[in-house]
Design a protein around this motif. Sequence first.
Motif, short mmCIF file in Angstrom:
data_model
loop_
_atom_site.label_atom_id
_atom_site.label_comp_id
_atom_site.label_asym_id
_atom_site.label_seq_id
_atom_site.Cartn_x
_atom_site.Cartn_y
_atom_site.Cartn_z
N ILE A 44 86.92 15.56 66.01
CA ILE A 44 86.39 16.78 66.63
C ILE A 44 85.50 16.44 67.82
CG2 ILE A 44 84.74 18.66 66.24
CD1 ILE A 44 86.29 19.50 63.96
N ASN A 45 84.68 15.40 67.67
CA ASN A 45 83.82 15.00 68.80
C ASN A 45 84.65 14.53 69.99
OD1 ASN A 45 81.47 15.65 67.48
ND2 ASN A 45 81.10 13.57 66.73
N LEU A 50 82.73 15.38 73.55
CA LEU A 50 81.42 14.78 73.30
C LEU A 50 81.50 13.26 73.31
CD1 LEU A 50 78.81 16.25 72.76
CD2 LEU A 50 79.11 15.83 70.34
N LEU A 51 82.63 12.75 72.84
CA LEU A 51 82.89 11.31 72.88
C LEU A 51 84.11 11.06 73.75
CD1 LEU A 51 82.58 10.31 69.10
CD2 LEU A 51 80.89 9.92 70.89
N LEU A 70 83.72 20.56 81.12
CA LEU A 70 83.03 21.85 81.01
C LEU A 70 84.03 22.98 80.74
CD1 LEU A 70 80.19 21.67 83.69
CD2 LEU A 70 80.16 21.03 81.29
N LYS A 73 84.96 22.72 77.15
CA LYS A 73 83.85 23.21 76.31
C LYS A 73 83.75 24.73 76.34
CE LYS A 73 81.06 19.03 76.42
NZ LYS A 73 79.80 18.41 76.81
N ALA A 74 84.08 25.30 77.49
CA ALA A 74 84.03 26.77 77.59
C ALA A 74 85.16 27.42 76.80
CB ALA A 74 84.10 27.18 79.06
N ILE A 78 82.61 25.53 68.36
CA ILE A 78 82.49 24.50 67.33
C ILE A 78 81.47 24.92 66.28
CG2 ILE A 78 81.87 22.10 66.85
CD1 ILE A 78 82.94 21.36 69.52
N PRO A 80 79.61 23.11 63.61
CA PRO A 80 79.38 21.75 63.11
C PRO A 80 79.06 21.74 61.61
CG PRO A 80 77.49 22.51 64.37
CD PRO A 80 78.51 23.60 64.42
N PHE A 97 70.72 33.31 72.28
CA PHE A 97 70.56 32.02 72.95
C PHE A 97 71.90 31.29 73.07
CE2 PHE A 97 70.15 27.39 72.44
CZ PHE A 97 69.68 27.11 73.72
N TRP A 98 72.62 31.16 71.95
CA TRP A 98 73.87 30.38 71.99
C TRP A 98 74.90 31.06 72.87
CZ3 TRP A 98 73.34 25.58 70.84
CH2 TRP A 98 72.40 25.18 69.90
N GLY A 100 74.27 32.85 75.42
CA GLY A 100 73.82 32.72 76.82
C GLY A 100 74.26 31.43 77.48
N LEU A 101 74.63 30.43 76.68
CA LEU A 101 75.06 29.15 77.26
C LEU A 101 76.49 29.23 77.81
CD1 LEU A 101 73.68 26.74 74.53
CD2 LEU A 101 72.71 27.15 76.78
N TYR A 102 77.18 30.33 77.51
CA TYR A 102 78.58 30.44 77.92
C TYR A 102 78.77 31.40 79.10
CZ TYR A 102 79.72 27.64 73.88
OH TYR A 102 79.80 26.60 72.99
N ALA A 145 77.55 32.28 65.81
CA ALA A 145 77.10 31.70 67.08
C ALA A 145 78.23 31.00 67.82
CB ALA A 145 75.95 30.72 66.83
N HIS B 7 67.41 29.44 80.96
CA HIS B 7 67.81 29.97 79.65
C HIS B 7 67.32 29.03 78.54
CE1 HIS B 7 70.21 32.28 76.85
NE2 HIS B 7 70.79 31.19 76.42
N TYR B 244 77.87 20.48 72.83
CA TYR B 244 79.20 21.08 72.67
C TYR B 244 79.40 22.21 73.68
CZ TYR B 244 80.05 18.91 68.03
OH TYR B 244 80.28 18.04 66.99
N PRO B 246 79.24 24.36 77.29
CA PRO B 246 79.64 23.95 78.66
C PRO B 246 78.45 23.82 79.60
CG PRO B 246 80.14 26.25 78.32
CD PRO B 246 79.60 25.76 77.02
#
Lengths: 308, 405
Positions: A44-45, A50-51, A70, A73-74, A78, A80, A97-98, A100-102, A145, B7, B244, B246
Amino acid sequence: MLQVTHLTKAYGPIQAVDGITLSIAQGECYALLGPNGAGKTTTINLLSGLLAPDSGQICIAGFDPAKEPLRVKASIGIIPQEIALYDELTARQNLHFWAGLYGLSPADIRRRADAALERIGLSDRADQRLQTFSGGMKRRINIAAAILHKPAVLFMDEPTVGIDPQSRNHIYELIAELHGEGMTILYTTHYMEEAEKLCDRIGIVDRGKLVAEGTLRQLRDQLPDQTRIRLETRGLTPEVSVQLQHQYGERMAIGNEQLWLRPNRVHEDIAELVRTCGALHVDIQHLEVTEADLEAVFLELTGRALRD
Amino acid sequence: MLSTVLHLAKKDLLLFAADKRAIALTFLLPIAMITIFYFAFGGSGQDGDSPVVALIVTDLDSSQASQRFLGDLDSLQGLRLDIAGSESASRNAVAEGKRAAALLIKAGFGDSLARGGSLPLEVIYDSGRPMEFGIISQLLYAQIGDFAGESQGKARAKKQMMQAFGMDEATVEGLMAQMASGESAAPAAPLFEATEVVGERNNDFSLIQAVAGTAVMLLLFSVAGMGSGLLAEREAGTLKKLLYAPILPSAILGGKFASTLLLSVAQLLLMFAFAALAFGLDLSRNLPALLLMIVATAAVCASLGMLLASVSRSRKQLDGFSTILILTMSAIGGSMMPVVFMPEFLQKLALGTVNYWAIQGFYDLYWRNLGFASVLDNAGILLGLAALMMGLSTYFFRRNLVRML
């Protein structure tokens, strides 16, 4: 939707992933089944970027994580193994929050977070801090999330480890819903029941290798005979295991204080097995004649139990 | 990238706001520490509260002269006299650590003074308390010099007048009394003229030292704690989950830096505001320069916090490492005492500390009253150090990423 070819990754002398090749179609739920340390999380990593792999190719939703990390990842979500959330924040704050990262707009984030809370049955606790939640409730937030941005592929890394049966059932229902909606899912587990129940196809991994894959039926069909005598025992020492293995040869698989015998003649074999166990001072807790399941398939393919 | 950084920073600020202990440590502890350090450095603005050293005295002479000498000593500012009835009591007070020094005025003090001979005084002291003894000996030296000079000078003059002019003692004393009254009428000319060049200040030096020194030291401790949030995220698994998503790893570090910077600025603003309200630190001058120094100091401290977190393998390691580094930097950089009191080699080492450049900048503003241009050098050096440390932090963070997972 996801193609992996000859994927390898080593940590020093340990070959964590050893030439895995697999393909998952759009809307398919695929289980990677294997014991702890089989290489599931490393896979998975690698898939998530990630790896970096030592060799092999990966393509997820049309993107290569090595070239466009990126974008990959978008496209993925995942969940975990560990509950990776902020206990000091409320359920709603965590989801905002989570998400908002996308790159979602604030209005989208609010709308999707509310919908997700409704879906996992935690709307009434949306504004309470996670430190007041049970492990199972946190697991559900953990899942919510990961799907707020509506990923093309969802990776679920043993999402039911260490939770109560009620929460586990909640999660199973959620996964079934997501699968029903056409989400592509890669699900890792060492619980064969989960793989059997939730997934369309199952890949069996052991020591970094994909040793078999297919539907449950296809995997069972790989066994020469599907009837098994299964014994749960107590006091099964390594010495006794060696003696039993010697006596029954390839017909017997032993692991996790269980004996699996592929019978020639069921009644005679049961009688003989009980006598042998008595002579070797092995305490029989439970005995049954059963259809071969994934545990039996795994034992047959790897020579050891899933939970060893 | 910037929106991601903000953020992430917002999340850290929410986490901070949810942690009452962190709020207390960040904002209340510094206020308490500034107050303590302010008084420890001798500040208060009231003469009566000046630092005092105690001297225990035994007067074995009990003459008029010895009583007058004791009276003069007692009137000295910064010295408190405790009278012991016996020589052994004085000796024991020093031997048992109750006093740093004792003065024995031995029998014959008055006669020696009148004769112009050497004075039978003995000082007993504890060599383990050099600072207190230094102050006491300085005060004693000056006082004995004045007292003996005046008394013995008169005795010698009287003797010479009697011998030279054949006068009797009463006549000579009468003449000397007339001369003394004439002297007092004419003001004595000063030996030199002293002009204050550092500025007409309202601010108390000890206050600036307490605020600037303490602020920088405590800020460093605060940011080390905030930096450890990065390691806490690793332990909780949220760092892996962030990776994980982006976003670039540098954005994660940037978010942590931004939140630490904001909290550091808030902490410094609060400390200076408290010093202004509670102790009267005049901030009205050079406000833009103060803001520049606060931002530069916060930036360098925040980047040091990031660097420490990026190179540490665990929170325990970070705690130990940061405590040693911050205490060392604070000791030689002027947070605990002004660098001018340190040996020359330490003063040179101080140039390599964050504390030094920050504290000197605040001195320039509020002690030397030099204005905006004067702090550009200090702020520039601090911002340069901040950039360097953030560069190193990014490098180590990326390099250690796999290990961190």
